[in-house]
Write a protein that holds these residues in place. Structure first.
Motif, PDB file in Angstrom:
ATOM      1  N   THR A   1     -11.865  13.605  -3.892  1.00 44.02           N
ATOM      2  CA  THR A   1     -10.866  14.322  -3.079  1.00 44.02           C
ATOM      3  C   THR A   1      -9.488  14.342  -3.737  1.00 44.02           C
ATOM      4  O   THR A   1      -8.580  15.001  -3.240  1.00 44.02           O
ATOM      5  CB  THR A   1     -10.726  13.664  -1.697  1.00 44.02           C
ATOM      6  N   ASN A   2      -9.345  13.559  -4.815  1.00 45.58           N
ATOM      7  CA  ASN A   2      -8.061  13.399  -5.515  1.00 45.58           C
ATOM      8  C   ASN A   2      -6.979  12.799  -4.614  1.00 45.58           C
ATOM      9  O   ASN A   2      -5.787  12.997  -4.825  1.00 45.58           O
ATOM     10  CB  ASN A   2      -7.566  14.729  -6.101  1.00 45.58           C
ATOM     11  N   GLU A   3      -7.410  12.059  -3.577  1.00 46.38           N
ATOM     12  CA  GLU A   3      -6.448  11.374  -2.705  1.00 46.38           C
ATOM     13  C   GLU A   3      -6.017  10.063  -3.352  1.00 46.38           C
ATOM     14  O   GLU A   3      -6.822   9.368  -3.980  1.00 46.38           O
ATOM     15  CB  GLU A   3      -7.082  11.096  -1.335  1.00 46.38           C
ATOM     16  N   LYS A   4      -4.741   9.742  -3.161  1.00 45.03           N
ATOM     17  CA  LYS A   4      -4.182   8.506  -3.719  1.00 45.03           C
ATOM     18  C   LYS A   4      -3.521   7.686  -2.613  1.00 45.03           C
ATOM     19  O   LYS A   4      -2.822   8.245  -1.759  1.00 45.03           O
ATOM     20  CB  LYS A   4      -3.150   8.839  -4.802  1.00 45.03           C
ATOM     21  N   TYR A   5      -3.747   6.390  -2.654  1.00 46.20           N
ATOM     22  CA  TYR A   5      -3.151   5.478  -1.676  1.00 46.20           C
ATOM     23  C   TYR A   5      -2.686   4.230  -2.411  1.00 46.20           C
ATOM     24  O   TYR A   5      -3.237   3.854  -3.451  1.00 46.20           O
ATOM     25  CB  TYR A   5      -4.167   5.077  -0.604  1.00 46.20           C
ATOM     26  N   SER A   6      -1.674   3.597  -1.841  1.00 46.99           N
ATOM     27  CA  SER A   6      -1.237   2.305  -2.377  1.00 46.99           C
ATOM     28  C   SER A   6      -1.358   1.244  -1.298  1.00 46.99           C
ATOM     29  O   SER A   6      -1.132   1.524  -0.111  1.00 46.99           O
ATOM     30  CB  SER A   6       0.212   2.389  -2.861  1.00 46.99           C
ATOM     31  N   ILE A   7      -1.739   0.055  -1.701  1.00 51.30           N
ATOM     32  CA  ILE A   7      -1.773  -1.092  -0.792  1.00 51.30           C
ATOM     33  C   ILE A   7      -0.948  -2.200  -1.422  1.00 51.30           C
ATOM     34  O   ILE A   7      -1.251  -2.662  -2.536  1.00 51.30           O
ATOM     35  CB  ILE A   7      -3.215  -1.566  -0.534  1.00 51.30           C
ATOM     36  N   GLU A   8       0.094  -2.585  -0.718  1.00 48.56           N
ATOM     37  CA  GLU A   8       0.961  -3.651  -1.206  1.00 48.56           C
ATOM     38  C   GLU A   8       0.894  -4.845  -0.264  1.00 48.56           C
ATOM     39  O   GLU A   8       1.033  -4.694   0.950  1.00 48.56           O
ATOM     40  CB  GLU A   8       2.411  -3.169  -1.319  1.00 48.56           C
ATOM     41  N   ILE A   9       0.671  -6.003  -0.835  1.00 44.71           N
ATOM     42  CA  ILE A   9       0.725  -7.256  -0.072  1.00 44.71           C
ATOM     43  C   ILE A   9       2.064  -7.908  -0.379  1.00 44.71           C
ATOM     44  O   ILE A   9       2.392  -8.200  -1.536  1.00 44.71           O
ATOM     45  CB  ILE A   9      -0.437  -8.190  -0.461  1.00 44.71           C
ATOM     46  N   ARG A  10       2.849  -8.095   0.661  1.00 46.22           N
ATOM     47  CA  ARG A  10       4.144  -8.746   0.513  1.00 46.22           C
ATOM     48  C   ARG A  10       4.514  -9.373   1.852  1.00 46.22           C
ATOM     49  O   ARG A  10       4.147  -8.858   2.913  1.00 46.22           O
ATOM     50  CB  ARG A  10       5.226  -7.761   0.065  1.00 46.22           C
ATOM     51  N   ASN A  11       5.230 -10.483   1.799  1.00 41.83           N
ATOM     52  CA  ASN A  11       5.705 -11.139   3.023  1.00 41.83           C
ATOM     53  C   ASN A  11       4.584 -11.345   4.041  1.00 41.83           C
ATOM     54  O   ASN A  11       4.787 -11.230   5.251  1.00 41.83           O
ATOM     55  CB  ASN A  11       6.842 -10.329   3.676  1.00 41.83           C
ATOM     56  N   SER A  12       3.379 -11.607   3.522  1.00 47.36           N
ATOM     57  CA  SER A  12       2.204 -11.902   4.364  1.00 47.36           C
ATOM     58  C   SER A  12       1.774 -10.717   5.234  1.00 47.36           C
ATOM     59  O   SER A  12       1.185 -10.900   6.297  1.00 47.36           O
ATOM     60  CB  SER A  12       2.458 -13.133   5.246  1.00 47.36           C
ATOM     61  N   ILE A  13       2.063  -9.499   4.794  1.00 50.26           N
ATOM     62  CA  ILE A  13       1.570  -8.295   5.482  1.00 50.26           C
ATOM     63  C   ILE A  13       0.936  -7.365   4.450  1.00 50.26           C
ATOM     64  O   ILE A  13       1.130  -7.526   3.240  1.00 50.26           O
ATOM     65  CB  ILE A  13       2.680  -7.557   6.269  1.00 50.26           C
ATOM     66  N   VAL A  14       0.180  -6.382   4.951  1.00 49.20           N
ATOM     67  CA  VAL A  14      -0.407  -5.355   4.092  1.00 49.20           C
ATOM     68  C   VAL A  14       0.252  -4.026   4.433  1.00 49.20           C
ATOM     69  O   VAL A  14       0.195  -3.570   5.575  1.00 49.20           O
ATOM     70  CB  VAL A  14      -1.933  -5.254   4.315  1.00 49.20           C
ATOM     71  N   ASP A  15       0.877  -3.416   3.446  1.00 55.19           N
ATOM     72  CA  ASP A  15       1.556  -2.130   3.626  1.00 55.19           C
ATOM     73  C   ASP A  15       0.740  -1.054   2.917  1.00 55.19           C
ATOM     74  O   ASP A  15       0.684  -1.017   1.685  1.00 55.19           O
ATOM     75  CB  ASP A  15       2.969  -2.210   3.051  1.00 55.19           C
ATOM     76  N   MET A  16       0.101  -0.191   3.702  1.00 49.68           N
ATOM     77  CA  MET A  16      -0.681   0.909   3.142  1.00 49.68           C
ATOM     78  C   MET A  16       0.142   2.179   3.199  1.00 49.68           C
ATOM     79  O   MET A  16       0.687   2.530   4.240  1.00 49.68           O
ATOM     80  CB  MET A  16      -1.987   1.087   3.927  1.00 49.68           C
ATOM     81  N   GLN A  17       0.255   2.867   2.072  1.00 49.37           N
ATOM     82  CA  GLN A  17       1.022   4.112   2.012  1.00 49.37           C
ATOM     83  C   GLN A  17       0.156   5.224   1.428  1.00 49.37           C
ATOM     84  O   GLN A  17      -0.650   5.000   0.522  1.00 49.37           O
ATOM     85  CB  GLN A  17       2.264   3.943   1.129  1.00 49.37           C
ATOM     86  N   ASP A  18       0.352   6.447   1.962  1.00 50.05           N
ATOM     87  CA  ASP A  18      -0.309   7.610   1.385  1.00 50.05           C
ATOM     88  C   ASP A  18       0.335   7.925   0.033  1.00 50.05           C
ATOM     89  O   ASP A  18       1.560   7.894  -0.096  1.00 50.05           O
ATOM     90  CB  ASP A  18      -0.135   8.832   2.299  1.00 50.05           C
ATOM     91  N   ASP A  19      -0.500   8.194  -0.929  1.00 47.98           N
ATOM     92  CA  ASP A  19      -0.052   8.633  -2.241  1.00 47.98           C
ATOM     93  C   ASP A  19       0.666   7.510  -2.998  1.00 47.98           C
ATOM     94  O   ASP A  19       1.003   6.458  -2.452  1.00 47.98           O
ATOM     95  CB  ASP A  19       0.868   9.860  -2.118  1.00 47.98           C
ATOM     96  N   TRP A  20       0.844   7.701  -4.274  1.00 48.51           N
ATOM     97  CA  TRP A  20       1.682   6.840  -5.102  1.00 48.51           C
ATOM     98  C   TRP A  20       2.233   7.695  -6.232  1.00 48.51           C
ATOM     99  O   TRP A  20       1.676   8.718  -6.604  1.00 48.51           O
ATOM    100  CB  TRP A  20       0.937   5.628  -5.640  1.00 48.51           C
ATOM    101  N   ASN A  21       3.388   7.264  -6.731  1.00 45.12           N
ATOM    102  CA  ASN A  21       4.072   8.079  -7.733  1.00 45.12           C
ATOM    103  C   ASN A  21       4.775   7.203  -8.748  1.00 45.12           C
ATOM    104  O   ASN A  21       4.789   5.970  -8.637  1.00 45.12           O
ATOM    105  CB  ASN A  21       5.062   9.031  -7.059  1.00 45.12           C
ATOM    106  N   ASP A  22       5.364   7.849  -9.706  1.00 46.65           N
ATOM    107  CA  ASP A  22       5.990   7.126 -10.832  1.00 46.65           C
ATOM    108  C   ASP A  22       7.211   6.317 -10.414  1.00 46.65           C
ATOM    109  O   ASP A  22       7.650   5.417 -11.141  1.00 46.65           O
ATOM    110  CB  ASP A  22       6.400   8.123 -11.928  1.00 46.65           C
ATOM    111  N   LYS A  23       7.791   6.635  -9.257  1.00 50.82           N
ATOM    112  CA  LYS A  23       8.992   5.922  -8.823  1.00 50.82           C
ATOM    113  C   LYS A  23       8.661   4.551  -8.238  1.00 50.82           C
ATOM    114  O   LYS A  23       9.543   3.721  -8.068  1.00 50.82           O
ATOM    115  CB  LYS A  23       9.755   6.757  -7.787  1.00 50.82           C
ATOM    116  N   MET A  24       7.397   4.349  -7.920  1.00 54.08           N
ATOM    117  CA  MET A  24       7.000   3.056  -7.361  1.00 54.08           C
ATOM    118  C   MET A  24       6.936   2.030  -8.485  1.00 54.08           C
ATOM    119  O   MET A  24       6.808   2.376  -9.660  1.00 54.08           O
ATOM    120  CB  MET A  24       5.632   3.187  -6.670  1.00 54.08           C
ATOM    121  N   MET A  25       7.007   0.753  -8.110  1.00 52.92           N
ATOM    122  CA  MET A  25       6.888  -0.279  -9.128  1.00 52.92           C
ATOM    123  C   MET A  25       5.461  -0.269  -9.689  1.00 52.92           C
ATOM    124  O   MET A  25       4.530   0.258  -9.067  1.00 52.92           O
ATOM    125  CB  MET A  25       7.234  -1.649  -8.540  1.00 52.92           C
TER     126      MET A  25
END
Length: 555
Positions: A472-496
């Motif tokens: 589907t060419n869908e992109k997602y990011s999952i970040e674990i920080r501060n004991s939570i899971v942050d799921m975001q749609d898409d990812w790009n070059d500006k992210m770490m």
């Protein structure tokens, strides 16, 4: 008090009722009704029951009436007993209509709290009970045909609306769908002007309304519900067809019934607010019997407390306006159940003495107090005969069930009794959990990770992983920080830069991994999943890191 429920069961005798030529209501096949409307070149279904199995049984009988193709299905709201049989009726060309809020609610909740809602709904509806263990009916229907052996045939809506009304013309039939929040926030009622028929969904049924469901819901907004009932009254229809219990015929009968129903909701709402403003807690309002339906309301056949109850409504309305805190200072920071039980047992002179006091309370018909004492003893029973304790616990629950007029409460007591005896264990089957995953969007499959995250295992680590689904060419990011899971749609070059990039051939592969029908190792060996480093290069060394990431979402 269950005699009323026994008589009430006559409401749910399995039958197809023809309300008008071409309009047929299936009653008693499960918890809800399903409605067949015949059209010129195809048919329309309103609500589809709670499981594939229930829907298949109804479809056989509907096909005897008309075997025309199903052109449209209309969901009146998001409850499972109205939507989980859709796949049985639908074909590839079937349109499925609902309010836009239905899809929003389902996207948020369908698999988020499935284990606990399955357990609590099973207790409320008595799905593990039979005639031998005391099942009578569910207050608003014969039975909920959804336990660990049943299957969902849910299909998402294809067409939604967000206006207050929406007109449809299907197969020569005219419908107007009205947004009418009541038992749910996405509720609609359906009007057929030529036939002078109103499909009421769950905004009225032949039981006191369920302003709060003990299976676990937010409190239904009483004022919204009243407003929707006023809307329904103003149609002055000749035929009213609810999604639970039998149709009502006759303009005057319908108008009067809707009036009594809305007045009962307003009475309980207004009087609860009255006593709230006097500073009283729900326990004080209920314990002192300050709110009881006036005789004219109490005696009405549509206001018998077979489903919702006045007392549960009082608690729910209090919670809706003021939240969980009763206002009683000792409720601000209550002890844990174990500490409270320990203090109660110590105050009572020890486990054996408290058990004797519970038995005495039972003899004195103080069943609620006996239950409270026994529930404390279940946490500290080392000096007691566990089999004897459980047998007495079960006896109390069965006694309380015999005094309970609400099918919901009665079913809960009787089901809990079977659990205490060790006869049943309530949880969704592995197959049902897998079905839920495969029916969910990939976005929701990733979102649900956050509520399954074991933060203790993570040990405050920070981690960023990118997911890319090739099909589907869908992109997602999952970040674990501060004991939570942050799921975001898409990812790009500006992210770490991520720790890992996970390339997955198809969304289906990931669902197989999540549902444990395929192990991560199998997927990696077959190259269905590939691990890459920050620069997008193959990174075999990252396999262990990926497996460790997945282990953070296990119990």
């Amino acid at each position: 008090m269950s005699e009323g429920l026994v008589k009430h069961s006559e409401e749910f005798t399995k039958q197809i009722t023809t309300v008008l030529p071409g309009i047929h209501c299936a009653i008693g096949y499960g918890l809800a009704n399903s409605i067949l409307i015949e059209g010129n070149d195809g048919n329309i279904i309103i609500d589809t029951l709670e499981s594939r199995e229930s829907a298949e049984e109804v479809k056989k009988d509907f096909d005897k009436i008309s075997s025309k193709s199903i052109l449209a299905i209309i969901y009146t709201h998001n409850h499972g007993d109205h939507i989980f049989g859709a796949g049985v009726f639908a074909n590839e060309n079937t349109k499925i209509y609902s309010h836009s809020k239905t899809l929003e609610i389902l996207d948020k909740t369908m698999n988020l709290v499935q284990p606990i809602t399955f357990q609590r709904a099973s207790r409320q509806f008595g799905t593990y009970l039979n005639k031998q263990t005391g099942h009578i009916n569910c207050g608003i229907g014969s039975f909920l045909n959804y336990n660990q052996n049943n299957h969902r045939a849910y299909l998402p809506p294809t067409d939604t609306f967000n206006e207050n009304s929406f007109e449809l013309n299907i197969a020569g039939r005219q419908f107007v769908l009205y947004y009418a929040p009541g038992e749910t926030d996405d509720h609609i009622v359906i009007y057929m002007p030529k036939e002078n028929v109103l499909f009421a969904a769950d905004n009225i049924y032949k039981s006191f309304p369920n302003i709060y469901a003990i299976r676990g819901t937010t409190t239904r907004d009483p004022l919204q519900w009243i407003s929707s009932l006023d809307l329904m009254r103003n149609f002055h229809v000749e035929y009213l067809i609810p999604s639970h219990t039998k149709p009502i015929v006759g303009k005057n009968e319908i108008y009067q019934t809707l009036t009594f129903y809305r007045d009962a909701i307003q009475f309980v709402h207004d009087q609860t607010i009255r006593f709230i403003n006097k500073g009283l807690t729900p326990d004080e309002i209920i314990g002192n019997k300050l709110i009881e339906l006036p005789p004219k309301l109490k005696q009405h056949p549509y206001l018998q407390e077979f489903y919702g109850t006045v007392n549960w409504s009082i608690r729910a309305i209090f919670d809706r306006y003021l939240g969980w805190f009763s206002g009683k200072t000792s409720d601000l920071n209550v002890d844990s159940p174990k500490i409270r039980a320990e203090n109660l047992i110590q105050f009572g002179g020890g486990t054996k003495q408290v058990f004797e006091k519970a038995q005495l309370a039972f003899k004195e018909e103080k069943y609620q107090w006996a239950l409270e004492l026994i529930e404390a003893l279940t946490l500290f029973h080392e000096d007691l005969n566990l089999e004897e304790l459980n047998e007495f616990h079960s006896l109390i629950l069965e006694k309380l069930a015999s005094l309970e007029i609400s099918a919901n409460g009665r079913n809960w007591y009787l089901t809990k009794s079977l659990e205490v005896k060790g006869f049943i264990q309530i949880k969704p089957s592995e197959k049902q959990m897998i079905e839920t995953v495969f029916k969910s969007s990939i976005q929701n499959c990733l979102k649900v990770l956050s509520v399954n995250f074991n933060y203790q295992k993570a040990k405050e680590q920070n981690l960023l992983i990118f997911f890319h689904f090739n099909d589907t060419n869908e992109k997602y990011s999952i970040e674990i920080r501060n004991s939570i899971v942050d799921m975001q749609d898409d990812w790009n070059d500006k992210m770490m830069l991520p720790n890992l990039i996970i390339e997955i051939k198809t969304e289906n592969i990931w669902k197989q991994v999540l549902s444990r029908s395929k192990t991560p190792v199998e997927a990696l060996d077959n190259e269905d999943i590939c691990i890459k480093n920050q620069q997008g290069e193959d990174y075999p060394e990252g396999i262990l890191e990926f497996i460790q990431f997945l282990l953070l979402f296990t119990p």
